[in-house]
Design a protein around this motif. Structure first.
Motif, PDB file in Angstrom:
ATOM      1  N   THR A  13       7.470   4.726   1.647  1.00  0.00           N
ATOM      2  CA  THR A  13       6.324   5.411   2.241  1.00  0.00           C
ATOM      3  C   THR A  13       5.683   4.553   3.336  1.00  0.00           C
ATOM      4  N   ARG A  33       2.538   3.637   4.671  1.00  0.00           N
ATOM      5  CA  ARG A  33       1.123   3.679   4.336  1.00  0.00           C
ATOM      6  C   ARG A  33       0.295   3.387   5.587  1.00  0.00           C
ATOM      7  N   GLU A  60       9.508   8.189  -1.089  1.00  0.00           N
ATOM      8  CA  GLU A  60       9.713   9.642  -1.018  1.00  0.00           C
ATOM      9  C   GLU A  60      11.190   9.940  -1.251  1.00  0.00           C
TER      10      GLU A  60
END
Length: 295
Positions: A158, A160, A148
């Motif tokens: 990120t 996840r 990001e």
């Protein structure tokens, strides 16, 4: 008497010699002829000189007129050498591609920690390049959902979640299971056997616990299987989903060794089922492969 003597004297007076007059006449005729002959010879000489000049000019241009002798003693003009072809320059796109691959490997291997922010200059120093190709590669990873953008700071990896990985696995199954079943009905067994080296490559990487190389071998195997469908758009979509599913979990950034070994074994089992045209086993293995792990 006197008149008769006068006539006799007139008769005896010698007339101008005939030979001199003839020679004068002949000279008068010969001079114009000589002048014309000399003029003709001069014209011929000028024509020969003009042809010789033309031949030299054509020789300098690399031309030759057939049937005319080349001028002796005239060296041919040197042919200019071709300018050397410049060596191909390394464009920035190639550097960006290399950095993109390196960043993906670092992400899959857990070297880039989920939730952490990394700046382009710092990563550029790490890879020995400027910040520009790193920034461009990171922009690509942002499109893929791996990072990001953090304004004025860099890029955050990120985080996840297991739910996101489960959703990706479901989408992959919806796309790939029908394709696998169709291929299992039509592709001959010999063609499936040709893919065994790719399945073995995943097993080798899994045995070493090499997460990054396993991820590459895993994608190569799935691309080879799906490529038999002859659909380029399918390959692009499936590969993007596959990459997204390979980013590390928050709680387990490095996948356990046993999970990799089990996933690799499923590749070999899938090939066996495809060769046997066992559709039920093919469907079961593909679904379990997607839902059982994030590989």
């Amino acid at each position: 008497m006197e008149q008769g003597a006068a006539r006799e004297r007139a008769t005896e007076r010698p007339s101008p010699p005939f030979g001199d007059a003839a020679r004068d006449a002949e000279e008068a005729v010969r001079v114009p002829e000589q002048a014309r002959a000399e003029s003709a010879r001069a014209g011929t000489a000028r024509a020969e000189s003009a042809r010789a000049g033309t031949a030299r000019a054509e020789s300098a241009r690399g031309e030759h007129t057939h049937g005319e002798p080349e001028s002796p003693g005239v060296a041919p003009a040197p042919v200019p050498a071709r300018a050397p072809v410049p060596a191909p320059r390394v464009v920035r796109h190639s550097v960006r591609g290399q950095i993109l691959d390196a960043l993906r490997t670092a992400l899959v291997g857990g070297e880039l920690v989920p939730g952490e922010v990394y700046s382009a200059p710092a990563l550029g120093e790490r890879f020995g390049v400027s910040a520009t190709p790193v920034r461009e590669a990171m922009q690509r990873l942002a499109v893929e959902g791996a990072v990001e953008v953090v304004p004025n700071r860099g890029f955050r990896v990120t985080e996840r979640t297991p739910r996101e990985l489960a959703e990706l696995a479901e989408v992959r199954a919806l796309i790939e299971v029908p394709v696998m079943l169709r291929l299992a009905r039509t592709v001959p067994a010999a063609r499936w056997a040709e893919l065994r080296p790719l399945a073995e490559a995943t097993s080798t990487a899994a045995a070493r616990g090499d997460r990054a190389h396993y991820a590459e071998a895993d994608r190569a195997f799935h691309r080879a299987v799906l490529s038999l469908a002859g659909n380029e758009q399918l390959l692009a979509v499936a590969d993007d989903l596959h990459r997204r599913s390979q980013w590390p979990l928050i709680s387990a950034p490095v996948v356990r060794h046993g999970v990799l070994v089990a996933d690799a074994a499923e590749h070999t089992a899938l090939l066996d089922a495809l060769i046997a045209h066992d559709l039920a086993v093919v469907e079961s293995l593909v679904r379990e492969h997607f839902t059982g792990s994030n590989a």
